[in-house]
Scaffold this active site. Structure first.
Site, PDB file in Angstrom:
ATOM      1  N   HIS A 118      39.513 -17.968  27.030  1.00 15.24           N
ATOM      2  CA  HIS A 118      38.433 -18.210  28.136  1.00 15.24           C
ATOM      3  C   HIS A 118      39.266 -17.205  29.547  1.00 15.24           C
ATOM      4  CE1 HIS A 118      35.358 -20.099  30.875  1.00 15.24           C
ATOM      5  NE2 HIS A 118      36.224 -19.366  31.418  1.00 15.24           N
ATOM      6  N   HIS A 155      38.653 -14.204  32.235  1.00 17.34           N
ATOM      7  CA  HIS A 155      37.717 -13.325  33.166  1.00 17.34           C
ATOM      8  C   HIS A 155      38.595 -12.011  33.445  1.00 17.34           C
ATOM      9  CE1 HIS A 155      35.025 -16.371  34.224  1.00 17.34           C
ATOM     10  NE2 HIS A 155      35.898 -17.290  33.958  1.00 17.34           N
ATOM     11  N   LYS A 171      27.613 -17.751  26.346  1.00 18.46           N
ATOM     12  CA  LYS A 171      28.005 -18.374  27.742  1.00 18.46           C
ATOM     13  C   LYS A 171      27.123 -19.052  28.272  1.00 18.46           C
ATOM     14  CE  LYS A 171      31.098 -20.456  30.522  1.00 18.46           C
ATOM     15  NZ  LYS A 171      32.247 -19.951  31.229  1.00 18.46           N
ATOM     16  N   HIS A 215      30.118 -24.012  30.495  1.00 17.86           N
ATOM     17  CA  HIS A 215      30.615 -24.196  31.769  1.00 17.86           C
ATOM     18  C   HIS A 215      29.912 -25.499  32.041  1.00 17.86           C
ATOM     19  CE1 HIS A 215      32.261 -23.457  35.804  1.00 17.86           C
ATOM     20  NE2 HIS A 215      31.356 -24.567  36.018  1.00 17.86           N
ATOM     21  N   HIS A 254      37.262 -25.169  29.763  1.00 18.39           N
ATOM     22  CA  HIS A 254      38.211 -25.660  30.955  1.00 18.39           C
ATOM     23  C   HIS A 254      37.783 -26.976  31.278  1.00 18.39           C
ATOM     24  CE1 HIS A 254      34.519 -24.469  33.329  1.00 18.39           C
ATOM     25  NE2 HIS A 254      34.727 -23.199  32.914  1.00 18.39           N
ATOM     26  N   ASP A 295      41.246 -19.341  32.011  1.00 14.52           N
ATOM     27  CA  ASP A 295      40.080 -19.246  32.841  1.00 14.52           C
ATOM     28  C   ASP A 295      40.813 -18.305  34.138  1.00 14.52           C
ATOM     29  OD1 ASP A 295      37.803 -19.429  33.942  1.00 14.52           O
ATOM     30  OD2 ASP A 295      37.989 -21.312  34.744  1.00 14.52           O
TER      31      ASP A 295
END
Ligand code: DOR
Ligand code: ZN
Length: 346
Positions: free
Chosen positions: A13, A15, A99, A136, A174, A247
């Site tokens: 995970h 970004h 996602k 999420h 997460h 994350d």
């Protein structure tokens, strides 16, 4: 134990952003991780396989070929996503999942799903085609206490989703609560979860230590100590359901130290070293390789990586700031001591 060698881990995970921000951060991840699941919450979001493939190329263009880093691409699920795009994911070797962001739940989630019912038929089709859903897991309802949004999501959305579409493979991303740990443990083997270094290392006091600390603000927000303890137990348990997902979500210092600071913690500069420190503190270094290098590959049905990394027990100081897209950012645990250090790769 003063030294540990692991199969090179994966980050399930991550970004990476785009443009100059991408160029600033991607080397940190490639140094520690062989592969990473790349979040699609760019602005505008990555909604098609064609966009994901172009983004993948921009990621690779920032790295030397010798890095061997493999981005595992994902698509952003919207109310309008359709079956053709699911088919294109099935036919593509570099795009792995959709996602799901509840609309408005977090950074760049405005285009997310407004009501889960709207995408039910598509989720059923994904289950049929064996395309995983990455979740999420927070309700976006501002009437719900920010510390309860994951628990309420499990009760109001996730339990029935998992029950109604029982063959859908899902990563609960997460996770931050004992409720999520227990839910995942009790669910079928199709349900797994990622755990971040910051939710393992800190509880919610970190946000308010000696004043307000915007660099410890992320979503889902840090929780009480009892929840952190449950995450530590899960991560070090060896259960194949729990695996590494940083994350890591970079924002420039000015966007964090702000009257309305952004959610997101940048930890990719030292992620595996922080995980190792946490596992060591639990006397559980022996289970780090499962969590970091094996369990996630198992869930995603990927081969284990052939490269290895070595970490040494050696205290070092995490820098106060790092260069970021012509500006700077404050990395996770800036100025603090990390007790494990990545020393080399074989
Ligand atoms: O804190 C967060 N930051 N949580 C998310 O879900 C998104 C992320 C980001 O993109 O900045
Ligand atoms: Zn994220």
């Amino acid at each position: 134990m003063n030294k540990i060698t692991l199969i090179k881990p994966d980050d399930f995970h991550l970004h990476l952003r785009d443009g100059a921000a991408l160029a600033s951060v991607v080397g940190d991840s490639a140094r520690q991780f062989a592969r990473a699941v790349i979040m699609p919450n760019l602005s505008p979001p990555v909604v098609s396989v064609a966009q994901a493939m172009a983004y993948r190329q921009r990621i690779l263009d920032c790295l030397p070929e010798s890095s061997g880093f493999k981005p595992l691409m994902t698509l952003y699920l919207t109310d309008n996503a359709n079956r053709d795009e699911v088919d294109r994911v099935v036919d593509n070797d570099n795009v792995y999942a959709f996602k799901y962001y509840p609309a408005g739940a977090t950074t760049n989630a405005e285009a997310g799903v407004t009501h889960i019912e709207k995408v039910f038929p598509l989720l059923e089709y994904m289950a049929e085609k064996d395309v995983p859903l990455l979740v999420h897991g927070e309700v976006a309802d501002t009437g719900v206490d920010v510390f309860d949004r994951e628990k309420v999501f499990i009760e109001n959305v996730f339990s029935s989703l998992v029950e109604k579409i029982s063959s859908l493979r899902v990563v609960f991303e997460h996770i931050t609560t004992i409720d999520a740990v227990q839910f995942v443990e009790a669910a079928s083997e199709r349900i797994s979860a990622t755990i971040t270094p910051h939710h393992l290392a800190f509880n919610r006091n970190a946000i308010f230590r000696d004043g307000i600390n915007p660099h410890h603000y992320c979503l889902p927000i840090l929780k009480r100590e009892e929840h952190r303890q449950a995450l530590l137990e899960a991560a070090t348990s060896g259960s194949p359901k729990f695996f590494l997902g940083t994350d890591s979500a970079p924002h420039a210092t000015g966007a964090k130290e702000n009257a309305c600071g952004c959610a997101g913690i940048y930890n990719a500069h030292a992620a595996i070293e922080i995980y190792a420190s946490v596992f060591d503190k639990m006397n559980q270094l022996g289970s780090l390789e499962k969590f970091a290098s094996k369990n996630g590959a198992g869930f995603y049905r990927l081969p284990l990586n052939t490269r290895k990394i070595t970490l040494r027990k050696e205290a070092w100081r995490i820098p106060d700031k790092l260069a970021f897209a012509g500006s700077e950012l404050a990395p996770f645990m800036a100025g603090e001591t990390c007790r494990w250090k990545l020393v080399h790769e074989q």
